[in-house]
Write a protein that holds these residues in place. Structure first.
Motif, PDB file in Angstrom:
ATOM      1  N   PHE A 253       0.826  -1.210   0.000  1.00 14.67           N
ATOM      2  CA  PHE A 253       0.000   0.000   0.000  1.00 14.67           C
ATOM      3  C   PHE A 253       0.862   1.263   0.000  1.00 14.67           C
ATOM      4  CE2 PHE A 253      -3.297  -2.987   1.495  1.00 14.67           C
ATOM      5  CZ  PHE A 253      -4.286  -2.667   0.570  1.00 14.67           C
ATOM      6  N   VAL A 254       2.028   1.204   0.629  1.00 14.17           N
ATOM      7  CA  VAL A 254       2.939   2.351   0.558  1.00 14.17           C
ATOM      8  C   VAL A 254       3.455   2.516  -0.866  1.00 14.17           C
ATOM      9  CG1 VAL A 254       5.087   3.346   1.416  1.00 14.17           C
ATOM     10  CG2 VAL A 254       3.589   2.111   2.985  1.00 14.17           C
ATOM     11  N   TRP A 255       3.735   1.397  -1.529  1.00 13.71           N
ATOM     12  CA  TRP A 255       4.171   1.450  -2.935  1.00 13.71           C
ATOM     13  C   TRP A 255       3.088   2.061  -3.817  1.00 13.71           C
ATOM     14  CZ3 TRP A 255       2.300  -1.429  -7.231  1.00 13.71           C
ATOM     15  CH2 TRP A 255       3.089  -1.342  -8.386  1.00 13.71           C
ATOM     16  N   LEU A 256       1.817   1.730  -3.565  1.00 16.57           N
ATOM     17  CA  LEU A 256       0.726   2.350  -4.309  1.00 16.57           C
ATOM     18  C   LEU A 256       0.687   3.855  -4.078  1.00 16.57           C
ATOM     19  CD1 LEU A 256      -2.319  -0.086  -3.901  1.00 16.57           C
ATOM     20  CD2 LEU A 256      -0.914   0.280  -5.934  1.00 16.57           C
ATOM     21  N   ALA A 257       0.840   4.279  -2.818  1.00 15.77           N
ATOM     22  CA  ALA A 257       0.842   5.712  -2.511  1.00 15.77           C
ATOM     23  C   ALA A 257       2.002   6.412  -3.208  1.00 15.77           C
ATOM     24  CB  ALA A 257       0.927   5.916  -0.995  1.00 15.77           C
TER      25      ALA A 257
ATOM     26  N   TRP B 137       5.615  10.203 -16.993  1.00 17.61           N
ATOM     27  CA  TRP B 137       5.403   9.373 -15.821  1.00 17.61           C
ATOM     28  C   TRP B 137       5.328   7.900 -16.216  1.00 17.61           C
ATOM     29  CZ3 TRP B 137       1.545   5.939 -14.250  1.00 17.61           C
ATOM     30  CH2 TRP B 137       1.645   5.492 -12.914  1.00 17.61           C
ATOM     31  N   SER B 138       5.903   7.062 -15.374  1.00 16.18           N
ATOM     32  CA  SER B 138       5.776   5.616 -15.535  1.00 16.18           C
ATOM     33  C   SER B 138       5.647   5.009 -14.146  1.00 16.18           C
ATOM     34  CB  SER B 138       6.989   5.025 -16.264  1.00 16.18           C
ATOM     35  OG  SER B 138       8.184   5.281 -15.535  1.00 16.18           O
ATOM     36  N   THR B 139       5.131   3.799 -14.095  1.00 17.30           N
ATOM     37  CA  THR B 139       4.923   3.136 -12.814  1.00 17.30           C
ATOM     38  C   THR B 139       6.235   2.974 -12.066  1.00 17.30           C
ATOM     39  OG1 THR B 139       3.103   1.887 -13.809  1.00 17.30           O
ATOM     40  CG2 THR B 139       3.964   1.082 -11.715  1.00 17.30           C
ATOM     41  N   VAL B 140       6.198   3.221 -10.778  1.00 21.58           N
ATOM     42  CA  VAL B 140       7.380   2.988  -9.955  1.00 21.58           C
ATOM     43  C   VAL B 140       7.728   1.505 -10.024  1.00 21.58           C
ATOM     44  CG1 VAL B 140       8.315   3.060  -7.610  1.00 21.58           C
ATOM     45  CG2 VAL B 140       6.806   4.895  -8.424  1.00 21.58           C
ATOM     46  N   HIS B 141       9.007   1.221 -10.207  1.00 17.86           N
ATOM     47  CA  HIS B 141       9.452  -0.161 -10.381  1.00 17.86           C
ATOM     48  C   HIS B 141       8.950  -1.033  -9.238  1.00 17.86           C
ATOM     49  CE1 HIS B 141      12.161  -3.640 -10.749  1.00 17.86           C
ATOM     50  NE2 HIS B 141      12.319  -3.264 -12.011  1.00 17.86           N
ATOM     51  N   LEU B 142       8.500  -2.235  -9.589  1.00 13.60           N
ATOM     52  CA  LEU B 142       7.939  -3.142  -8.600  1.00 13.60           C
ATOM     53  C   LEU B 142       8.952  -3.490  -7.511  1.00 13.60           C
ATOM     54  CD1 LEU B 142       5.249  -4.600  -8.095  1.00 13.60           C
ATOM     55  CD2 LEU B 142       6.194  -6.594  -9.282  1.00 13.60           C
ATOM     56  N   GLY B 143      10.246  -3.375  -7.861  1.00  8.06           N
ATOM     57  CA  GLY B 143      11.281  -3.658  -6.871  1.00  8.06           C
ATOM     58  C   GLY B 143      11.216  -2.741  -5.664  1.00  8.06           C
ATOM     59  N   LYS B 144      10.605  -1.543  -5.835  1.00 12.82           N
ATOM     60  CA  LYS B 144      10.467  -0.623  -4.716  1.00 12.82           C
ATOM     61  C   LYS B 144       9.544  -1.185  -3.641  1.00 12.82           C
ATOM     62  CE  LYS B 144      13.036   2.869  -6.043  1.00 12.82           C
ATOM     63  NZ  LYS B 144      14.174   3.348  -5.251  1.00 12.82           N
ATOM     64  N   TRP B 145       8.665  -2.100  -4.049  1.00 13.32           N
ATOM     65  CA  TRP B 145       7.799  -2.756  -3.071  1.00 13.32           C
ATOM     66  C   TRP B 145       8.654  -3.453  -2.011  1.00 13.32           C
ATOM     67  CZ3 TRP B 145       3.630  -6.948  -4.711  1.00 13.32           C
ATOM     68  CH2 TRP B 145       2.920  -7.352  -3.577  1.00 13.32           C
ATOM     69  N   SER B 146       9.702  -4.121  -2.453  1.00  7.56           N
ATOM     70  CA  SER B 146      10.578  -4.806  -1.500  1.00  7.56           C
ATOM     71  C   SER B 146      11.279  -3.805  -0.589  1.00  7.56           C
ATOM     72  CB  SER B 146      11.610  -5.659  -2.242  1.00  7.56           C
ATOM     73  OG  SER B 146      12.491  -4.856  -3.011  1.00  7.56           O
ATOM     74  N   SER B 147      11.669  -2.660  -1.157  1.00 12.38           N
ATOM     75  CA  SER B 147      12.321  -1.638  -0.338  1.00 12.38           C
ATOM     76  C   SER B 147      11.375  -1.119   0.732  1.00 12.38           C
ATOM     77  CB  SER B 147      12.791  -0.477  -1.224  1.00 12.38           C
ATOM     78  OG  SER B 147      13.746  -0.908  -2.167  1.00 12.38           O
ATOM     79  N   TRP B 148      10.132  -0.862   0.346  1.00  8.57           N
ATOM     80  CA  TRP B 148       9.160  -0.357   1.313  1.00  8.57           C
ATOM     81  C   TRP B 148       8.834  -1.417   2.356  1.00  8.57           C
ATOM     82  CZ3 TRP B 148       8.509   4.366   2.376  1.00  8.57           C
ATOM     83  CH2 TRP B 148       8.586   5.359   1.401  1.00  8.57           C
ATOM     84  N   THR B 149       8.784  -2.675   1.952  1.00  8.77           N
ATOM     85  CA  THR B 149       8.513  -3.734   2.925  1.00  8.77           C
ATOM     86  C   THR B 149       9.627  -3.802   3.961  1.00  8.77           C
ATOM     87  OG1 THR B 149       7.268  -5.023   1.287  1.00  8.77           O
ATOM     88  CG2 THR B 149       8.106  -6.207   3.214  1.00  8.77           C
ATOM     89  N   LEU B 150      10.861  -3.666   3.519  1.00  8.82           N
ATOM     90  CA  LEU B 150      11.988  -3.650   4.458  1.00  8.82           C
ATOM     91  C   LEU B 150      11.912  -2.428   5.372  1.00  8.82           C
ATOM     92  CD1 LEU B 150      14.890  -4.812   2.122  1.00  8.82           C
ATOM     93  CD2 LEU B 150      13.892  -6.095   4.019  1.00  8.82           C
ATOM     94  N   LEU B 151      11.499  -1.293   4.809  1.00 10.52           N
ATOM     95  CA  LEU B 151      11.364  -0.088   5.630  1.00 10.52           C
ATOM     96  C   LEU B 151      10.244  -0.257   6.656  1.00 10.52           C
ATOM     97  CD1 LEU B 151      12.801   2.709   5.676  1.00 10.52           C
ATOM     98  CD2 LEU B 151      10.768   3.608   4.554  1.00 10.52           C
ATOM     99  N   VAL B 152       9.186  -0.951   6.276  1.00 12.80           N
ATOM    100  CA  VAL B 152       8.099  -1.239   7.221  1.00 12.80           C
ATOM    101  C   VAL B 152       8.613  -2.107   8.362  1.00 12.80           C
ATOM    102  CG1 VAL B 152       5.926  -2.503   7.502  1.00 12.80           C
ATOM    103  CG2 VAL B 152       6.214  -0.941   5.572  1.00 12.80           C
ATOM    104  N   ILE B 153       9.441  -3.102   8.045  1.00 10.15           N
ATOM    105  CA  ILE B 153      10.030  -3.949   9.089  1.00 10.15           C
ATOM    106  C   ILE B 153      10.854  -3.097  10.050  1.00 10.15           C
ATOM    107  CG2 ILE B 153      11.707  -5.792   9.542  1.00 10.15           C
ATOM    108  CD1 ILE B 153      10.817  -7.089   6.913  1.00 10.15           C
ATOM    109  N   MET B 154      11.626  -2.175   9.498  1.00 11.41           N
ATOM    110  CA  MET B 154      12.435  -1.289  10.334  1.00 11.41           C
ATOM    111  C   MET B 154      11.554  -0.421  11.218  1.00 11.41           C
ATOM    112  SD  MET B 154      15.122   1.614   9.104  1.00 11.41           S
ATOM    113  CE  MET B 154      13.841   2.873   9.042  1.00 11.41           C
ATOM    114  N   THR B 155      10.486   0.143  10.642  1.00 16.66           N
ATOM    115  CA  THR B 155       9.576   0.997  11.404  1.00 16.66           C
ATOM    116  C   THR B 155       8.871   0.206  12.497  1.00 16.66           C
ATOM    117  OG1 THR B 155       9.192   2.314   9.400  1.00 16.66           O
ATOM    118  CG2 THR B 155       7.625   2.591  11.212  1.00 16.66           C
ATOM    119  N   PHE B 156       8.413  -0.990  12.148  1.00 22.37           N
ATOM    120  CA  PHE B 156       7.762  -1.852  13.140  1.00 22.37           C
ATOM    121  C   PHE B 156       8.724  -2.152  14.287  1.00 22.37           C
ATOM    122  CE2 PHE B 156       7.447  -6.149  14.802  1.00 22.37           C
ATOM    123  CZ  PHE B 156       6.170  -6.143  15.342  1.00 22.37           C
TER     124      PHE B 156
END
Length: 290
Positions: free
Chosen positions: A231-235, A254-273
């Motif tokens: 959901f952060v990647w969508l935002a 404009w083009s879609t943000v690379h799907l690989g950024k999803w993994s970056s945001w997931t790791l950032l969520v782990i850090m935030t959690f």
């Protein structure tokens, strides 16, 4: 970290109290129970996203040229601070929660300043602002703080508990390694997938327990990390569509943000959690109310 909201009063506080009220409803069963719990889960999630929702709606609605001669980025900073101040005034957030959110703001700003520096230029903020520091508009830290705010609010509103949480010192080391990798991968190898594998092993047994209505429900915590990251990647896609910032491949069109950024945001969520969970663990250890 204190999360109890004292002296519940006012419409929103009463609403919060109703959402968090413990009650048993044995009459609910089958599809009707599913519908009620699903609806309440959605309402509680929306309430937990109050800061993030208001802030990102402001981002999407703000004209690129700004308003009344005030640049867009400066207005977004004013709006973010105003939302935060209102939540404290309305007792929707405690001062201890605000301190944690300020920590997320600092962590995010440091990362932004590095990523947008001349030597790196992973992304850029193209518009002028009076409140830019090191080329980064100060409102940007609130985008990271929004993720922290959501986790803090959801923890209280959904009565979240973590079963089989890994040792906190190990979780902290993994979170630090994740954060450092965002910087070091520009100079040495990118170890995100190794860190992801380490996080999977660390949290494999961990389960998040939450209460949509009157019964506890469970979800593998890794699934929660992945969903929040999505959901952060969508935002982020919507934000770049409105040219709040640009990646290099989006400068022409404009083009879609690379799907690989999803993994970056997931790791950032782990850090935030990890930050939120560790602060709560410290408070429990020294007997400060959560």
């Amino acid at each position: 970290m204190q999360t109890a909201i004292p002296e519940q009063s006012g419409l929103l506080q009463t609403f919060d109290a109703m959402l968090m009220r413990r009650r048993a409803d044995p009459s609910l069963a089958g599809i009707r129970r599913f519908a009620v719990e699903f609806l309440l889960f959605g309402i509680k999630e929306a309430r937990a996203c109050l800061f993030a929702g208001l802030f990102f709606v402001s981002i999407f609605l703000m004209p690129r040229a700004g308003l009344l001669g005030i640049p867009r980025y400066d207005l977004l900073l004013i709006i973010a601070v105003s939302i935060q101040a209102w939540m404290i005034w309305a007792k929707l957030e405690t001062l201890d929660e605000l301190k944690a959110i300020c920590l997320f703001h600092v962590v995010g700003f440091v990362l932004e300043a590095f990523k947008t520096s001349g030597a790196i230029q992973s992304w850029s903020y193209p518009d002028f602002a009076y409140t830019k520091l090191l080329g980064v508009p100060l409102f940007s830290g609130f985008m990271y703080a929004a993720v922290g705010s959501y986790i803090i609010q959801a923890w209280r509103i959904l009565d979240i508990r973590i079963e089989h949480h890994p040792p906190y010192w190990m979780a902290t080391l993994v979170a630090l390694a994740i954060y450092l990798n965002f910087f070091t991968h520009h100079y040495v190898g990118d170890y995100r997938w190794y860190l992801a594998a380490l996080a999977i092993g660390l949290y494999a047994r961990a389960t998040v327990i939450f209460r949509p209505y009157d019964r506890d429900r469970r979800m593998p915590i890794l699934l929660a990390f992945i969903l929040i990251g999505f959901f952060v990647w969508l935002a982020e896609n919507i934000s770049t569509f409105f040219a709040v910032w640009h990646y290099p491949n989006q400068l022409g069109a404009w083009s879609t943000v690379h799907l690989g950024k999803w993994s970056s945001w997931t790791l950032l969520v782990i850090m935030t959690f990890t930050i939120v969970a560790s602060l709560k663990h410290i408070c429990r250890t020294i007997h400060i109310p959560k």
